[in-house]
Design an enzyme around this catalytic site. Structure first.
Site, short mmCIF file in Angstrom:
data_model
loop_
_atom_site.label_atom_id
_atom_site.label_comp_id
_atom_site.label_asym_id
_atom_site.label_seq_id
_atom_site.Cartn_x
_atom_site.Cartn_y
_atom_site.Cartn_z
N GLN A 159 -4.88 -1.22 9.82
CA GLN A 159 -4.82 -2.57 9.23
C GLN A 159 -5.43 -3.59 10.20
O GLN A 159 -5.05 -3.64 11.37
CB GLN A 159 -3.35 -2.91 8.91
CG GLN A 159 -3.15 -4.24 8.23
CD GLN A 159 -3.70 -4.28 6.82
OE1 GLN A 159 -3.50 -3.35 6.03
NE2 GLN A 159 -4.41 -5.34 6.49
N LYS A 201 0.84 -1.20 0.00
CA LYS A 201 0.00 0.00 0.00
C LYS A 201 0.87 1.25 0.00
O LYS A 201 0.63 2.19 -0.76
CB LYS A 201 -0.92 0.01 1.23
CG LYS A 201 -2.10 -0.93 1.10
CD LYS A 201 -2.84 -1.09 2.43
CE LYS A 201 -3.90 -2.18 2.30
NZ LYS A 201 -4.49 -2.59 3.57
N ASP A 250 -11.20 3.39 4.20
CA ASP A 250 -11.68 2.02 4.01
C ASP A 250 -13.19 1.95 3.83
O ASP A 250 -13.73 0.91 3.45
CB ASP A 250 -11.30 1.16 5.22
CG ASP A 250 -10.07 0.30 4.96
OD1 ASP A 250 -9.84 -0.04 3.78
OD2 ASP A 250 -9.37 -0.03 5.93
#
Ligand code: NAD
Length: 290
Positions: free
Chosen positions: A98, A54, A121
């Protein structure tokens, strides 16, 4: 009939190229570089790989990447304090924590603490609600990638029968909402569905997000259907080692479907590209452009 393979890597590369242009334009016009903060707690090796990928792709499109690697014994209050700090930083437009988190930390509490406009997200209940009522907001990256890939195959999605297998908040549920907004006729199947093969056979677009290798067999697929396989399963390889497979029996499905995503190289690469697209949206929200 042999299905065409939907090349997620190529599709993701095209999206990143477009994003790089848009990031450059935003910088030129407003002097703002979109910034993405990625928070990793503990030393899960798979998460470490995701975070590294990422960060590299964030920089590749001209965005700023801020990485926070924290010990596995971090307290929940310490993580919540970091999220609050990032919520207040002007150079951080998107915040990604995460998952999974260690057991002493409630993922729900932490995700809910992220400011909805920095929720890259798309997991915050505010954004889930906006999606449910068909209003613009931040949409979870994996379903967004699936929608883009479906649009790459079908000129119009209007009226198509879409069957989503799996109802998680991360993939299945938001995917169903997205396809409803596109005027598809959507069925959501899950672990308690009575006739899963029968439901799948009705699908013009079959999206499978379960996490069970080879769950969906070739004869569950309507000839010519588009199959989007979200599953990522590590299975033992003949002769030792392991390999990744999806939730769909690929070798069978490829003979029946019209188009299919491979695993790996299908949905996975699109997920990260969509994360970057969302981060650009976060920067635009901060500038009052959205
Ligand atoms: P989850 O465990 O949260 O949800 C799984 C869903 O599958 C549940 O809704 C459950 O009802 C359903 N289910 C379970 N067994 C079933 C069965 N036998 N028949 C029908 N439905 C069944 O999982 P998730 O987070 O949605 O992830 C699903 C899969 O997608 C996993 O393999 C995960 O690794 C993968 N995934 C991939 C990406 C990507 O970027 N490619 C992103 C997220 C998740």
């Amino acid at each position: 009939m042999t299905a065409s393979i939907i090349d997620g890597k190529a599709e993701a590369a095209r999206l990143r190229l477009r994003l790089a242009g848009e990031v450059a334009a935003l910088k030129a016009e407003y002097g703002v570089t979109p910034g993405l903060a990625v928070v990793l707690v503990g030393d899960n090796p798979a998460s470490e790989v995701y975070v590294r990928n990422k960060a590299a792709q964030t920089r590749e499109v001209g965005m700023e990447s801020f990485e926070f690697r924290l010990p596995a014994d971090l307290t929940e209050s310490a993580l919540l304090a970091l999220v609050q700090q990032l919520n207040g930083r002007a150079d951080v437009h998107g915040i990604l924590v995460q998952l999974p988190l260690p057991p002493q930390i409630s993922a729900e509490k932490v995700l809910d603490a992220i400011a909805p406009e920095k929720d890259v997200d798309g997991f915050h209940p505010m954004n889930a609600g906006l999606l449910a009522v068909g209003k613009p907001g931040l949409v979870p990256c994996t379903p967004l990638g699936c929608l883009i890939m479906a649009k790459g195959v079908h000129e119009s999605l209007v009226g198509l029968d879409v069957v989503v297998v799996g109802r998680s908040n991360i993939v299945g549920r938001p995917a169903a909402q997205l396809f409803i907004t596109e005027s598809c006729t959507v069925t959501v199947a899950h672990s308690r569905t009575q006739d899963l093969p029968g439901e799948c056979r009705r699908a013009d677009i079959l999206l499978v997000a379960v996490g069970r290798p080879n769950l969906v067999r070739g004869d569950w697929i309507k000839p010519g259907a588009t199959v989007i396989d979200v599953g990522i399963n590590r299975v033992p390889k003949e002769g030792g080692g392991s390999r990744l497979v999806g939730d769909v029996a690929f070798d069978e499905a490829v003979e029946i479907a019209g188009a299919i995503t491979p695993v790996p190289g299908g949905v996975g690469p699109m997920t990260i590209a969509c994360l970057l697209a969302n981060n650009l949206t976060c920067a635009r929200i901060a500038l009052g452009l959205v």
